[in-house]
Design a protein around this motif. Structure first.
Motif, PDB file in Angstrom:
ATOM      1  N   GLU A 169       0.827  -1.206   0.000  1.00 38.34           N
ATOM      2  CA  GLU A 169       0.000   0.000   0.000  1.00 38.34           C
ATOM      3  C   GLU A 169       0.864   1.261   0.000  1.00 38.34           C
ATOM      4  O   GLU A 169       0.530   2.275  -0.616  1.00 38.34           O
ATOM      5  CB  GLU A 169      -0.903   0.021   1.237  1.00 38.34           C
ATOM      6  N   TYR A 187       1.137   4.930  -2.569  1.00 40.88           N
ATOM      7  CA  TYR A 187       0.958   6.147  -1.768  1.00 40.88           C
ATOM      8  C   TYR A 187       2.161   7.075  -1.923  1.00 40.88           C
ATOM      9  O   TYR A 187       2.005   8.291  -2.072  1.00 40.88           O
ATOM     10  CB  TYR A 187       0.759   5.784  -0.299  1.00 40.88           C
ATOM     11  N   SER A 237      -2.306  10.625  -1.309  1.00 41.09           N
ATOM     12  CA  SER A 237      -3.333   9.981  -0.490  1.00 41.09           C
ATOM     13  C   SER A 237      -4.405   9.272  -1.311  1.00 41.09           C
ATOM     14  O   SER A 237      -5.597   9.566  -1.220  1.00 41.09           O
ATOM     15  CB  SER A 237      -3.970  11.018   0.441  1.00 41.09           C
ATOM     16  N   ARG A 285      -7.051   3.685   0.325  1.00 43.42           N
ATOM     17  CA  ARG A 285      -6.480   2.354   0.564  1.00 43.42           C
ATOM     18  C   ARG A 285      -7.336   1.256  -0.056  1.00 43.42           C
ATOM     19  O   ARG A 285      -6.811   0.239  -0.520  1.00 43.42           O
ATOM     20  CB  ARG A 285      -6.301   2.147   2.064  1.00 43.42           C
ATOM     21  N   THR A 287       7.927  12.570   0.664  1.00 44.00           N
ATOM     22  CA  THR A 287       7.150  11.436   1.159  1.00 44.00           C
ATOM     23  C   THR A 287       8.018  10.554   2.039  1.00 44.00           C
ATOM     24  O   THR A 287       9.252  10.647   2.038  1.00 44.00           O
ATOM     25  CB  THR A 287       6.590  10.611  -0.011  1.00 44.00           C
ATOM     26  N   TRP A 316      -3.584  10.272   5.552  1.00 39.43           N
ATOM     27  CA  TRP A 316      -3.841   9.103   4.701  1.00 39.43           C
ATOM     28  C   TRP A 316      -4.381   7.919   5.486  1.00 39.43           C
ATOM     29  O   TRP A 316      -5.289   7.223   5.036  1.00 39.43           O
ATOM     30  CB  TRP A 316      -2.554   8.722   3.972  1.00 39.43           C
TER      31      TRP A 316
END
Length: 409
Positions: free
Chosen positions: A59, A63, A68, A71, A274, A362
């Motif tokens: 996941e 991302y 975001s 999920r 990130t 997120w």
């Protein structure tokens, strides 16, 4: 080792770094229309792992590139529509279904082994295949039980049989539910046009080398071979026909190759800020990460707690095209906890705050707690910047949560 022809291109260390970032989806505007399937096709492989801190690694990969993305959207992209399959690539990976033919050489190698793991009782393998044909798709539990005191990982005979069938290519994992594999026959799950092992071993490896070179942008022999866990000599045998271009990179002591498309246009664009999964393909190989980013990366989840330096699941911070620190995260209810934040210096404070706030949003956290910062003088600046990052995010995106703040232990 195959002789390397004279390089056609010379690259600076900075050019190589930016080429690698663009190839991995961290430089330039992300292709949001292609979404998660586009990320998977671009990378060629997304590693799976059981550890879940913020989220599971598969996941975290989209991302990190798209921001975001929901999920549920991530899971649906992987497990619906017959677009993927699981197999042994760099490790256990999700792969685009179009790559099924490229792993024929590995399936043949597994089939040629006299045994896989250990002997099975007579008839168990055939029983599992027959059960999948009649009743599938099924979990290992539905096939007779996943665990039963077996020799390997406590696996039952039926679990060993279905995993052997997966290695052989007779069975595929079509989805996961609560991290349990759902198995089905390959003849049902893989499109007819792809369900074949017609490619020679050499052609499989040639294609995988070409794809790895495209996904990395530029790399050494070990970089490119390691992407799909090929041996060095397997790389040597096919690289001349792969279409990759020999290059010399400033500061690199070994020969390198680049994707010709990566060389055709100067890598420019916005850098992504990130947190990276330790299993992200940008930083898979430690030697490459040190060579490109001057950053030593090590997963410490399997290191005794008292010997860890940066934490159980330390996630590197990517900002401005460089690795500027790392954070060991956790979740306590709706609180995102930075158990330890390690920063390269004051310039890393604002990017770390931005990354923590985005990650909290997120995963649905409303609080951020920072327990420890490796440089004490950066504790209060980080707390302040987390507040600024939250306010900026709320004003720019309309993002609303009940409260978000930083506490220091």
């Amino acid at each position: 080792m195959t002789p390397v022809p004279p390089p056609a291109v010379e690259l600076s260390a900075d050019q190589a770094r930016r080429i690698a970032l663009r190839a991995q989806g961290f430089l330039g505007a992300p292709d949001r229309r292609a979404g998660v399937p586009g990320v998977l096709r671009h990378l060629g492989a997304v590693q799976l792992d059981t550890i879940s801190v913020l989220a599971r690694s598969h996941e975290l990969i989209p991302y990190a590139r798209l921001g975001s993305v929901g999920r549920r959207t991530v899971e649906d992209a992987y497990w619906s529509g017959g677009r993927t399959f699981e197999y042994w690539s760099h490790a256990a990976c999700i792969l685009p279904v179009e790559e099924w033919p490229h792993f024929a050489f590995r399936r043949r190698a597994y089939r040629s082994r006299p045994h896989w793991h250990h002997d099975l009782p007579d008839g168990v393998y055939d029983t599992v295949i027959r059960q999948l044909r009649d009743e599938g798709p099924l979990t290992a539990t539905e096939l007779g039980g996943a665990k039963n005191g077996g020799e390997w990982w406590d696996w039952s005979a039926s679990k060993v049989a279905v995993e052997r069938a997966l290695m052989y290519g007779e069975v595929v994992c079509t989805e996961r539910r609560g991290w349990k594999r759902i198995y089905d026959l390959a003849e049902r799950a893989i499109p007819d046009a792809l369900l074949h092992d017609e490619l020679s071993d050499a052609e499989c490896r040639r294609r995988l080398v070409a794809l790895a070179g495209r996904s990395l942008g530029v790399g050494t022999r070990s970089d490119i071979a390691d992407y799909h866990r090929l041996k060095g000599e397997e790389f040597d045998a096919v690289v001349a026909d792969s279409g990759l271009v020999p290059v010399v990179v400033e500061g690199w002591t070994k020969p390198a190759w680049a994707d010709p498309e990566a060389l055709a246009k100067e890598p420019r664009g916005r850098h992504r800020t990130t947190l990276l999964s330790p299993f992200d393909s940008l930083i898979w190989e430690r030697a490459r990460t040190e060579r490109i980013f001057d950053f030593t990366h090590r997963l410490e989840a399997y290191v005794p707690k008292q010997k860890r330096i940066h934490g159980y699941f330390a996630m590197p911070l990517l900002a401005g095209g460089k690795l500027q620190g790392r954070v060991d995260p956790a979740r306590e209810g709706t609180t995102l906890v930075a158990k330890q934040a390690s920063l390269a210096g004051p310039k890393a404070v604002a990017p770390m705050a931005e990354a923590l706030v985005e990650a909290a949003a997120w995963v649905g956290c409303t609080d951020i707690r920072v327990d420890r910062v490796d440089a004490p003088e950066l504790r209060e600046p980080l707390r302040t910047e987390i507040g600024h990052a939250f306010l900026a995010r709320r004003s720019l995106t309309g993002y609303r949560i009940s409260r978000i703040f930083s506490r220091m232990a």
